[in-house]
Design a protein around this motif. Sequence first.
Motif, PDB file in Angstrom:
ATOM      1  N   UNK A  26       0.837  -1.196   0.000  1.00 57.44           N
ATOM      2  CA  UNK A  26       0.000   0.000   0.000  1.00 57.44           C
ATOM      3  C   UNK A  26       0.874   1.248   0.000  1.00 57.44           C
ATOM      4  N   UNK A  27       0.341   2.331  -0.561  1.00 60.30           N
ATOM      5  CA  UNK A  27       0.946   3.645  -0.411  1.00 60.30           C
ATOM      6  C   UNK A  27       0.484   4.222   0.917  1.00 60.30           C
ATOM      7  N   UNK A  28       1.395   4.805   1.663  1.00 67.77           N
ATOM      8  CA  UNK A  28       1.039   5.401   2.938  1.00 67.77           C
ATOM      9  C   UNK A  28       0.255   6.701   2.755  1.00 67.77           C
ATOM     10  N   UNK A  29       0.467   7.379   1.634  1.00 70.45           N
ATOM     11  CA  UNK A  29      -0.236   8.629   1.374  1.00 70.45           C
ATOM     12  C   UNK A  29      -1.688   8.362   0.994  1.00 70.45           C
ATOM     13  N   UNK A  30      -2.605   9.081   1.615  1.00 70.65           N
ATOM     14  CA  UNK A  30      -4.022   8.939   1.280  1.00 70.65           C
ATOM     15  C   UNK A  30      -4.362   9.628  -0.034  1.00 70.65           C
ATOM     16  N   UNK A  31      -3.432  10.399  -0.582  1.00 69.25           N
ATOM     17  CA  UNK A  31      -3.667  11.068  -1.861  1.00 69.25           C
ATOM     18  C   UNK A  31      -3.490  10.114  -3.042  1.00 69.25           C
ATOM     19  N   UNK A  32      -2.827   8.992  -2.810  1.00 68.10           N
ATOM     20  CA  UNK A  32      -2.612   7.995  -3.860  1.00 68.10           C
ATOM     21  C   UNK A  32      -3.653   6.886  -3.695  1.00 68.10           C
ATOM     22  N   UNK A  33      -4.748   7.022  -4.420  1.00 67.46           N
ATOM     23  CA  UNK A  33      -5.845   6.069  -4.266  1.00 67.46           C
ATOM     24  C   UNK A  33      -5.511   4.716  -4.889  1.00 67.46           C
ATOM     25  N   UNK A  34      -4.971   4.711  -6.106  1.00 70.03           N
ATOM     26  CA  UNK A  34      -4.592   3.453  -6.739  1.00 70.03           C
ATOM     27  C   UNK A  34      -3.326   2.916  -6.084  1.00 70.03           C
ATOM     28  N   UNK A  35      -3.398   1.683  -5.622  1.00 69.54           N
ATOM     29  CA  UNK A  35      -2.312   1.090  -4.841  1.00 69.54           C
ATOM     30  C   UNK A  35      -1.298   0.369  -5.740  1.00 69.54           C
ATOM     31  N   UNK A  36      -0.103   0.046  -5.199  1.00 69.82           N
ATOM     32  CA  UNK A  36       1.002  -0.449  -6.044  1.00 69.82           C
ATOM     33  C   UNK A  36       0.741  -1.769  -6.754  1.00 69.82           C
ATOM     34  N   UNK A  37       0.011  -2.689  -6.133  1.00 67.99           N
ATOM     35  CA  UNK A  37      -0.243  -3.983  -6.781  1.00 67.99           C
ATOM     36  C   UNK A  37      -1.747  -4.163  -6.971  1.00 67.99           C
ATOM     37  N   UNK A  38      -2.122  -5.188  -7.754  1.00 64.06           N
ATOM     38  CA  UNK A  38      -3.521  -5.421  -8.126  1.00 64.06           C
ATOM     39  C   UNK A  38      -4.102  -4.193  -8.834  1.00 64.06           C
ATOM     40  N   UNK A  39      -3.308  -3.585  -9.703  1.00 65.08           N
ATOM     41  CA  UNK A  39      -3.790  -2.402 -10.407  1.00 65.08           C
ATOM     42  C   UNK A  39      -4.930  -2.729 -11.375  1.00 65.08           C
ATOM     43  N   UNK A  40      -4.883  -3.903 -11.992  1.00 64.22           N
ATOM     44  CA  UNK A  40      -5.938  -4.272 -12.943  1.00 64.22           C
ATOM     45  C   UNK A  40      -7.293  -4.416 -12.246  1.00 64.22           C
ATOM     46  N   UNK A  41      -7.422  -5.174 -11.143  1.00 61.10           N
ATOM     47  CA  UNK A  41      -8.725  -5.216 -10.460  1.00 61.10           C
ATOM     48  C   UNK A  41      -9.191  -3.839  -9.989  1.00 61.10           C
TER      49      UNK A  41
END
Length: 225
Positions: A26-41
């Motif tokens: 996960x990204x710790x920043x709440x401004x980054x909604x799309x997370x590092x893995x499982x981008x396709x789902x």
Amino acid sequence: VPGYKGKRELVFKAKDDNRLFIHSSIFLSTKQHFQPIFTVPQKIAYFWNKSFVANNVLVLGCAGCTFPRFYALEYPQSKIIGVELSEKLVETANKYFLLDQIKQQFDLYCDDAFKFVKDFDFKAKQDIIFVDIFAYNQLPSDVFSKDFLQSLFDCTSNDSMVIFNFLQEDYNKILNFAKSIEQPFNKKYVVSANERCYMLLIKTENENKTEDFKNSINEMAKVFE
């Protein structure tokens, strides 16, 4: 692995050698909604929300709660239920991954996913279900069972989608499985992207919105119907 380059990652070691695998990130920043893995789902869910209202979400196999974090940040009105079999992973998720306001939208249960969807008394029908169930990187055979598919159907709303993460399973195997599924779901797609395979089971009578959704995901991945 806390705090690495603005991320928090959960890794595990393979039983047969010393290879490490990222299990959740996960990204710790709440401004980054799309997370590092499982981008396709995440993108599939994003496109679904452009056509349908999906406020109730169920995630089977949560680990570090990557998908729930994306959904809670992107859709603050949503209510998310997560199910994870491992007590250790639930403990780790609660301590290191369920940050910020997400806890207000997210309920995490330590339970067997197959039993949960069959027996749990849902207060609302689920609009999106993400099935991400693995045992040591292997798919349990129950994922392919008719009883499990029926349980998923029973707890979904009239305009809903179930996303299966099949990791690196053979595409032809998943295609054949999708084709073998009869009712109750009325639309079935297999998405091939980033060397991974996802199956989508759709429950809706709204043909126009379904076609819009399919066209959207077609722009980012190969879709088999």
